[in-house]
Design an enzyme around this catalytic site. Structure first.
Site, short mmCIF file in Angstrom:
data_model
loop_
_atom_site.label_atom_id
_atom_site.label_comp_id
_atom_site.label_asym_id
_atom_site.label_seq_id
_atom_site.Cartn_x
_atom_site.Cartn_y
_atom_site.Cartn_z
N CYS A 248 1.02 -1.03 0.20
CA CYS A 248 0.04 -0.06 -0.13
C CYS A 248 0.86 0.70 0.07
O CYS A 248 2.35 1.30 0.59
CB CYS A 248 -0.44 -0.20 1.21
SG CYS A 248 -2.24 1.22 1.92
N GLU B 14 -8.42 -0.66 -2.41
CA GLU B 14 -9.38 0.51 -2.53
C GLU B 14 -10.73 0.87 -1.87
O GLU B 14 -10.42 1.43 -1.19
CB GLU B 14 -9.53 1.36 -4.17
CG GLU B 14 -7.36 0.78 -4.51
CD GLU B 14 -6.48 1.27 -3.63
OE1 GLU B 14 -6.87 2.52 -3.24
OE2 GLU B 14 -5.58 1.21 -4.17
#
EC number: 3.5.1.88
Length: 174
Positions: free
Chosen positions: A96, A139
């Site tokens: 991430c 997401e």
């Protein structure tokens, strides 16, 4: 276009529940373009608006083609997403942009079907599997204030916290 600052864990901003997008205007288009530029410059494949401090339910995903290149015309701009169907299960090694330098296996649905809007407020439906399905789930989690490290087992979570402390120590000594 402008590069935006990516917010890093453990910032509380990343825990914000994002709000529905209601204005599909030039400002939104600029935000999406800036997000894309920021994601590419950061060598990411996905970015949620909250990761750049915008508490809006929008995200972008731009997977590389077989030649390893990300083409802007392949970029998915997903606004106000909702899961319609999910199925199967798979483990995937995730990273991430808000948790730089840490990668770990996370369990995700193998297939997802979502309804969303594009930058022009048009409603779309997308079926995805494998990496695209994983990226969508990752997401959308951001839009709900959830990070992939929240999905780790207790043992893996402790490993993450230890690695994070080491990284923070190293950065202080630079």
């Amino acid at each position: 276009m402008a590069l935006l600052e990516i917010i890093h864990y453990p910032s509380k901003i990343l825990r914000t529940i994002s709000k529905e997008v209601v204005s599909f205007d030039a400002k939104l288009h600029q935000q999406l373009d800036d997000m894309h530029e920021t994601m590419i410059a950061s060598e990411g494949i996905g970015l949620a608006a909250i990761q750049v401090g915008l508490p809006l339910r929008m995200l972008i995903i731009n997977l590389p083609r077989e030649d390893g290149v990300q083409h802007k015309e392949d970029c998915l701009e997903i606004i106000n997403p909702k899961f319609i169907e999910t199925g199967g299960s798979m483990m995937y090694r995730e990273g991430c942009l808000s948790v730089p330098g840490f990668y770990e296996e996370v369990e995700r649905f193998e297939k997802v079907k979502i309804e969303y809007q594009n930058r022009f407020a048009e409603v779309k439906v997308l079926e995805a599997s494998e990496l695209l399905a994983v990226a969508i789930q990752h997401e959308i989690d951001h839009l709900n204030g959830v990070l992939f490290v929240d999905k780790l087992s207790i043992l893996k979570r402790k490993k993450f916290e230890k690695e994070l402390k080491e990284l923070q120590k190293q950065q202080k000594h630079k």
